[in-house]
Motif scaffolding. Structure first.
Motif, PDB file in Angstrom:
ATOM      1  N   LEU A  31       1.618   4.436   3.907  1.00  0.00           N
ATOM      2  CA  LEU A  31       1.824   3.671   2.543  1.00  0.00           C
ATOM      3  C   LEU A  31       1.787   2.245   2.584  1.00  0.00           C
ATOM      4  CD1 LEU A  31       4.448   6.282   0.926  1.00  0.00           C
ATOM      5  CD2 LEU A  31       2.266   6.115   0.377  1.00  0.00           C
ATOM      6  N   GLU A  32       2.282   1.769   3.705  1.00  0.00           N
ATOM      7  CA  GLU A  32       1.856   0.178   3.827  1.00  0.00           C
ATOM      8  C   GLU A  32       0.667  -0.175   3.773  1.00  0.00           C
ATOM      9  OE1 GLU A  32       3.672  -0.803   7.580  1.00  0.00           O
ATOM     10  OE2 GLU A  32       5.921  -0.024   7.035  1.00  0.00           O
ATOM     11  N   GLN A  33      -0.300   0.703   4.286  1.00  0.00           N
ATOM     12  CA  GLN A  33      -1.514   0.413   4.349  1.00  0.00           C
ATOM     13  C   GLN A  33      -2.204   0.513   2.969  1.00  0.00           C
ATOM     14  OE1 GLN A  33      -3.804   2.712   7.419  1.00  0.00           O
ATOM     15  NE2 GLN A  33      -2.225   2.088   8.933  1.00  0.00           N
ATOM     16  N   GLN A  34      -1.883   1.476   2.250  1.00  0.00           N
ATOM     17  CA  GLN A  34      -2.209   1.820   1.006  1.00  0.00           C
ATOM     18  C   GLN A  34      -1.998   0.560  -0.001  1.00  0.00           C
ATOM     19  OE1 GLN A  34      -2.715   6.029  -0.244  1.00  0.00           O
ATOM     20  NE2 GLN A  34      -1.881   5.335  -2.285  1.00  0.00           N
ATOM     21  N   TRP A  35      -0.385   0.524  -0.103  1.00  0.00           N
ATOM     22  CA  TRP A  35      -0.067  -0.506  -0.972  1.00  0.00           C
ATOM     23  C   TRP A  35      -0.144  -1.953  -0.361  1.00  0.00           C
ATOM     24  CZ3 TRP A  35       5.264   2.622  -1.373  1.00  0.00           C
ATOM     25  CH2 TRP A  35       4.915   3.607  -1.831  1.00  0.00           C
ATOM     26  N   GLN A  36      -0.766  -2.004   0.707  1.00  0.00           N
ATOM     27  CA  GLN A  36      -0.999  -3.763   1.463  1.00  0.00           C
ATOM     28  C   GLN A  36       0.341  -4.195   1.393  1.00  0.00           C
ATOM     29  OE1 GLN A  36      -4.133  -5.358  -0.708  1.00  0.00           O
ATOM     30  NE2 GLN A  36      -5.516  -3.757  -0.356  1.00  0.00           N
ATOM     31  N   THR A  37       1.436  -3.628   2.176  1.00  0.00           N
ATOM     32  CA  THR A  37       2.676  -4.453   2.256  1.00  0.00           C
ATOM     33  C   THR A  37       3.349  -3.820   3.737  1.00  0.00           C
ATOM     34  OG1 THR A  37       4.793  -4.735   1.165  1.00  0.00           O
ATOM     35  CG2 THR A  37       3.952  -2.403   1.475  1.00  0.00           C
ATOM     36  N   ASN A  38       4.473  -4.416   3.820  1.00  0.00           N
ATOM     37  CA  ASN A  38       5.149  -4.017   5.333  1.00  0.00           C
ATOM     38  C   ASN A  38       6.329  -3.006   4.934  1.00  0.00           C
ATOM     39  OD1 ASN A  38       7.160  -5.609   3.832  1.00  0.00           O
ATOM     40  ND2 ASN A  38       6.799  -7.498   5.350  1.00  0.00           N
ATOM     41  N   ALA A  39       7.081  -2.906   5.999  1.00  0.00           N
ATOM     42  CA  ALA A  39       8.223  -1.946   5.769  1.00  0.00           C
ATOM     43  C   ALA A  39       9.342  -2.490   4.839  1.00  0.00           C
ATOM     44  CB  ALA A  39       8.930  -1.787   7.163  1.00  0.00           C
TER      45      ALA A  39
END
Length: 404
Positions: A33-41
């Motif tokens: 989900l980090e990759q899909q949402w382009q965010t971090n933990a």
């Protein structure tokens, strides 16, 4: 003639098996989900916090309305909201939409709680504690099954979203089943059919402001204790204890094994008249000691033993024990009691992930130290609840019987 509510109970419990999956679906799929949402933990943790604020937004109102209009409408509404969450969150690439779907999942949890806990206490009035604790067994079963599903998907190279779709399919079939099930009478229906002289009774309760505050605060602390562990246990094992990823996600299965064992033991102890406040104090104390130990000694074998122990003590029904004790003070407003108690818990599921997100930027180990402090506060509060409960029992035994 008494109706058979066993099929209804089975359907209600199955909802919580799926709910158990929903609680940890985002955290177990965090890297994807980090990759899909382009965010971090930290960004994913903010989305996780939306479940808490969504739950808080409607829980108290839903509990009071379920006392008036019945349990079934809110259970079905919770099912529909969960379906939107499972399908929507896995198909969005936008953090704002992810937060919105998480908010919807929190609302779904509130609707299920407002309808399910009172329904079970009304369907099984002679054993409400056991009926409520069994909810935790199915939550734990869902949390045990899901890591195995995620591991299988990772091993076979399948799309991670299948775990969300499986949960949605089970919830859909169970919702259709519950539409055909009978539900016990609720206070609103009883009040409409009661004699005029008896209609004031449903509004009464026997809970002082001090006890109300204690149970409400305990709802916050007990929920915060196990919620932090359920969301960060895998990351703690991987990044603090140095476990491989595939082994670290199995910590949640160990954790749920502990909670399932505790549910079975607690159900037997409650039926054998072991006082619920004694279990409340004991389990909260074990949680504090387990958290303190894993913080001081973050070795692999210690983390694995900790996963089982903390699952046993903090996720094995202690939250439900607190609710059952509080609901006993609101015999004609169980929906309201559930709303108050779990509103405090939902505040925890909203505020604690935000604090954990800040702590994770410095060290994941600090998250467990923070949880240790919460468990210590919960243990002191449980002692105070036990003291007031025993004092009330002694007062009741020593007071003269008027009508003899």
């Amino acid at each position: 003639m008494k109706k058979n509510y066993l099929p209804t109970a089975v359907g209600l419990y199955l909802n919580y098996l799926v709910h158990g999956m929903g609680v940890i679906l985002i955290s177990l799929n965090m890297s994807f989900l980090e990759q899909q949402w382009q965010t971090n933990a930290a960004g994913v943790s903010v989305v996780i916090s939306s479940l808490g604020i969504g739950r808080l937004s409607v829980l108290l109102c839903a509990g009071m309305l379920s006392d008036r209009f019945g349990r079934r409408p809110f259970i079905i509404l919770g099912t529909i909201c969960y379906l939107a969450f499972f399908v929507g969150i896995v198909n969005t690439n936008n953090m704002v939409m992810a937060y919105a779907f998480g908010f919807l999942a929190g609302m779904a949890n509130s609707f299920l709680d407002a309808g399910t806990y009172p329904s079970l206490m009304e369907a099984f009035p002679t054993s409400p504690g056991t009926a409520n604790i069994l909810i935790k067994a199915f939550v734990s079963a869902g949390q045990f099954i899901l890591p195995l599903i995620v591991s299988l998907l990772v091993w076979s190279g399948q799309w991670f979203g299948w775990s969300f779709i499986i949960a949605a399919a089970v919830m859909t079939l169970n919702g259709l089943f519950l539409l055909r099930c009978a539900f016990p009478p609720h206070p609103g229906r009883i009040a409409r059919t009661a004699a005029p002289a008896d209609r004031a009774a449903p509004g009464k309760h026997r809970c002082s402001l001090i006890d109300l505050a204690c149970y409400t605060l305990y709802g916050y602390l007990s929920m915060a204790t196990f919620y932090l562990v359920s969301q960060w246990l895998a990351q703690y094992g991987q990044f603090v204890a140095g476990m491989p990823y595939t082994l670290s996600i199995k910590l949640l299965s160990i954790y749920t094994c502990g909670s399932l064992l505790c549910v079975l033991i607690t159900a037997l102890l409650v039926r054998r008249t072991v006082h619920a406040t004694t279990l409340l104090i004991l389990y909260t104390f074990i949680s504090f000691i387990a958290l303190l130990t894993v913080c001081l000694h973050p070795q692999i074998w210690v983390v694995m033993a900790f996963a089982f122990t903390i699952g046993f003590s903090s996720a094995g029904g202690v939250v439900q024990i607190g609710l059952t004790l509080m609901a006993a003070r609101f015999p004609h407003a169980r929906g309201k009691a559930t709303g108050i108690y779990y509103s405090a818990g939902s505040i925890a599921t909203f505020t604690v992930p935000l604090i954990a997100a800040r702590l994770s930027e410095r060290s994941i180990a600090d998250i467990m130290w923070f949880d240790t402090a919460i468990a210590a506060a919960g243990f002191l509060l449980a002692l105070f609840i036990g003291y007031r409960s025993r004092r009330e029992i002694k007062r009741a035994l020593s007071s003269p019987r008027i009508n003899e």
